[in-house]
Design an enzyme around this catalytic site. Structure first.
Site, mmCIF file in Angstrom:
data_model
loop_
_atom_site.group_PDB
_atom_site.id
_atom_site.type_symbol
_atom_site.label_atom_id
_atom_site.label_comp_id
_atom_site.label_asym_id
_atom_site.label_seq_id
_atom_site.Cartn_x
_atom_site.Cartn_y
_atom_site.Cartn_z
ATOM 1 N N LYS A 72 0.822 -1.222 0.000
ATOM 2 C CA LYS A 72 0.000 0.000 0.000
ATOM 3 C C LYS A 72 0.853 1.269 0.000
ATOM 4 C CE LYS A 72 -2.791 0.067 3.424
ATOM 5 N NZ LYS A 72 -1.902 0.741 4.398
ATOM 6 N N THR A 74 3.994 1.546 -0.930
ATOM 7 C CA THR A 74 4.696 1.573 -2.218
ATOM 8 C C THR A 74 3.793 2.159 -3.305
ATOM 9 O OG1 THR A 74 5.981 -0.374 -1.580
ATOM 10 C CG2 THR A 74 5.872 0.129 -3.927
ATOM 11 N N ARG A 95 2.450 8.266 6.949
ATOM 12 C CA ARG A 95 2.742 8.150 8.375
ATOM 13 C C ARG A 95 4.228 7.843 8.585
ATOM 14 N NH1 ARG A 95 -0.751 3.299 9.882
ATOM 15 N NH2 ARG A 95 -0.156 2.796 7.752
ATOM 16 N N ALA A 274 -3.480 1.415 12.795
ATOM 17 C CA ALA A 274 -4.888 1.428 12.381
ATOM 18 C C ALA A 274 -5.715 0.334 13.035
ATOM 19 C CB ALA A 274 -4.995 1.300 10.868
ATOM 20 N N PHE A 302 -3.594 -0.541 7.130
ATOM 21 C CA PHE A 302 -4.229 -1.854 6.967
ATOM 22 C C PHE A 302 -5.344 -1.823 5.917
ATOM 23 C CE2 PHE A 302 -2.489 -2.390 11.414
ATOM 24 C CZ PHE A 302 -1.475 -3.238 11.027
ATOM 25 N N PHE A 383 3.217 -8.532 -9.527
ATOM 26 C CA PHE A 383 4.281 -9.486 -9.211
ATOM 27 C C PHE A 383 4.587 -10.279 -10.481
ATOM 28 C CE2 PHE A 383 3.174 -8.403 -4.973
ATOM 29 C CZ PHE A 383 4.200 -8.816 -4.134
ATOM 30 N N TRP A 411 6.860 -0.649 -8.130
ATOM 31 C CA TRP A 411 7.970 -1.286 -7.416
ATOM 32 C C TRP A 411 9.151 -1.495 -8.359
ATOM 33 C CZ3 TRP A 411 10.942 -5.674 -7.757
ATOM 34 C CH2 TRP A 411 11.684 -6.018 -6.610
#
Length: 557
Positions: A72, A74, A95, A274, A302, A383, A411
């Site tokens: 998330k 990333t 955060r 969270a 999360f 992926f 990524w």
């Protein structure tokens, strides 16, 4: 094919001086306080003195997390980089990582691959000292509370009803339950006590929701630390603690400015978990990003049942924020795990398991679209093991709900891999929306809990323990009944049972305890076996972290 590690990619980056990043963000030098060459604090005066109209607010959330990983943070960084690659003025607001997970099992929170914020090592470790200041303020209040009892207890505090714990930013199960004040009369009053991890401290939530110093001080004053023998709440103001606590936090309140690998300005500030808190970065950082950019991209912790719900029902409500679009991050691997595939078999194509796991994603989408009434896009974090058939199955199921899907390759490719997702975000931001909350603040505590349980978790309802029922009655009588609700529950399931994956049905959410975070401005409902002090795993990440003779860190991720 061998890939560089996250820290190797980050260390190979040629960072720009933070003064250059400030110029890119449109921040005048008078508002910058440098912490070395690549980090800075931004004076919160900028919010009062900069009169630019606010930009569009984009929330990045995710499916229910699994050990397979979702990416998330990333993706959040990649969306901002992708927007800038398309010529848009974008800033990301995240955060700060907690040291507990950095040294535990989860690792840091600075993104991954070619979609990271830097300096990665600093951000994941001490950074600008915000968490240390929060811990110090938390523990000052604890010390003043016990000192008041030692010095005569004029507030008539019931030592059996002290609700304020000490804090340390580390996963340390040994500190969950302790006995302190031992050693005779001169050393305090013996009592049961305990520690929370710093990110679970109410001080963290207060800092993240405060708009300026007066608001910060006012919120700190309202913190309930104990109850008197006649049942009245005892606050930090009663202990005359808020002034000193604000002094410790006055610099921590200022947002931190860093950069992504691509040179996108990034605010990283605050870090409540969270699953046990509201899970969002600070209001000051989000507002500053909105004031300076046409697109402010932020995330909530999360899955969307936790972070996104709290972002909307707590942060947006208390701060007057209105999102323009939502990105829901998913991976083929994680959805197959929700469909029952073991972690070591996730690399194999399995359309049957993927179809079984897809209801988790579809339920999150439905909540955003039908409960919060916001436009959203699904970002598939790519992926190499993903197959065309698997990607098509996800796309087809999302299209049936009227939701587009974008492949996120940030990524591996950085900004270039985020352009398609960023383009869809731009389109969604121009769509009208009827943004709404899950519940009405004026409803009863139990009805608000029921609304979250039935509308967001799709439970049959909520059941309060005998203790929680007493607490709900007491909190309502004390005037706290109209506050929003922060549900503390497992992040691994829509339910309060971590083993129920996918989109479970025919379950009830059991609330064991209710407490007030009066300074933060919400009630906390504790469910399941949720803990406010995690422990380290059998093989903690700390075992792999090292430093060479030149001070170069390895093993962080």
């Amino acid at each position: 094919m061998a890939y560089l590690t996250d820290i190797e990619i980050a260390q190979a980056c040629e960072m720009k001086p933070i003064t250059e990043i400030a110029k890119v963000a449109g921040i005048d030098e008078e508002y910058i306080e440098q912490y070395g060459k690549y980090k800075a604090k931004v004076d919160y005066r900028i919010l009062k003195e900069n009169t630019n109209p606010d930009g569009k607010l984009i929330l990045v959330t995710a499916i229910t997390p699994t050990p397979a990983g979702e990416g998330k943070t990333t993706t959040t960084i990649g969306v901002a980089d992708g927007l800038r690659a398309l010529g848009k003025n974008a800033i990301v607001a995240l955060r700060e990582p907690s040291l507990g997970p950095v040294f535990g099992v989860k690792g840091g929170a600075a993104g991954g691959g070619h979609s990271q914020v830097v300096p990665m090592e600093d951000i994941n470790l001490h950074f600008t000292g915000d968490f240390h200041a929060i811990g110090a303020a938390n523990n000052l209040l604890a010390a003043m509370l016990d000192n008041h009892i030692q010095q005569g207890n004029s507030l008539n505090i019931d030592v059996r009803r002290i609700v304020w714990k000490r804090a340390v930013d580390m996963n340390d199960r040994q500190l969950r339950n302790i006995v302190d004040g031992l050693g005779g009369k001169a050393n305090g009053t013996p009592r049961e006590d305990g520690f929370d991890i710093t990110v679970a401290s109410e001080i963290m939530a207060v800092l993240c929701l405060a708009s300026d110093i007066p608001d910060l001080k006012s919120r700190l004053a309202k913190i309930v630390v104990a109850y008197s023998r006649d049942g009245k709440p005892v606050t930090a103001h009663d202990l005359k603690a808020e002034g000193a606590m604000t002094a410790l936090l006055k610099d921590a309140l200022k947002p931190n400015l860093v950069q992504t690998l691509e040179g996108t300005p990034a605010f990283i500030h605050g870090g409540p978990f969270a699953n046990i808190a509201h899970g969002c970065n600070s209001v000051t950082a989000t507002r500053t990003a909105l004031r300076l950019a046409d697109y402010a991209v932020t995330e909530a912790g999360f899955g969307a049942d936790l972070g996104a719900e709290k972002f909307i029902d707590i942060k947006c409500r208390l701060a007057g924020l209105r999102p323009s679009a939502v990105v829901v991050v998913a991976t083929v691997r994680a959805l197959k795990m929700h469909g029952g595939v073991p972690k070591d078999q996730l690399g194999q194509e399995n359309l049957e398991a993927l179809e079984k796991g897809l209801p988790n994603l579809l339920q999150h989408i439905s909540n955003i679209k039908n409960v919060f009434k916001l436009p959203c896009v699904v970002a598939i974090n790519a992926f190499v093991s993903d197959t065309p058939a698997e990607l098509k199955l996800i796309e087809d199921k999302c299209h049936e709900m009227g939701i587009n899907v974008a492949l996120s390759e940030v990524w591996e490719k950085g900004a270039e891999g985020g352009k398609a997702l960023a383009a869809e975000v731009i389109r969604l931001c121009e769509q009208p929306n009827e943004f709404s909350f899950t519940y009405d603040l004026e409803d009863t505590i139990e009805n608000k809990l029921n609304a979250i349980a039935t509308k967001i978790y799709h439970a049959d309802g909520v059941e309060l323990s005998a203790a929680a029922k007493r607490q709900a009655k007491e909190l309502t009588e004390l005037g706290y009944g109209n506050l929003p609700i922060c549900v503390a529950k497992t992040q691994y399931s829509f339910s309060d049972n971590a083993k129920l994956l996918g989109a479970p049905r025919n379950f009830v959410i059991t609330v064991k305890n209710l407490k007030v975070s009066a300074g933060a401005g919400f009630l906390v409902a504790l469910t399941g076996d949720i803990m406010t002090m995690p422990g380290l795993p059998k093989v903690p990440s700390a075992e792999k972290i090292d430093v060479d003779e030149n001070g170069r860190i390895s093993g962080l991720f």
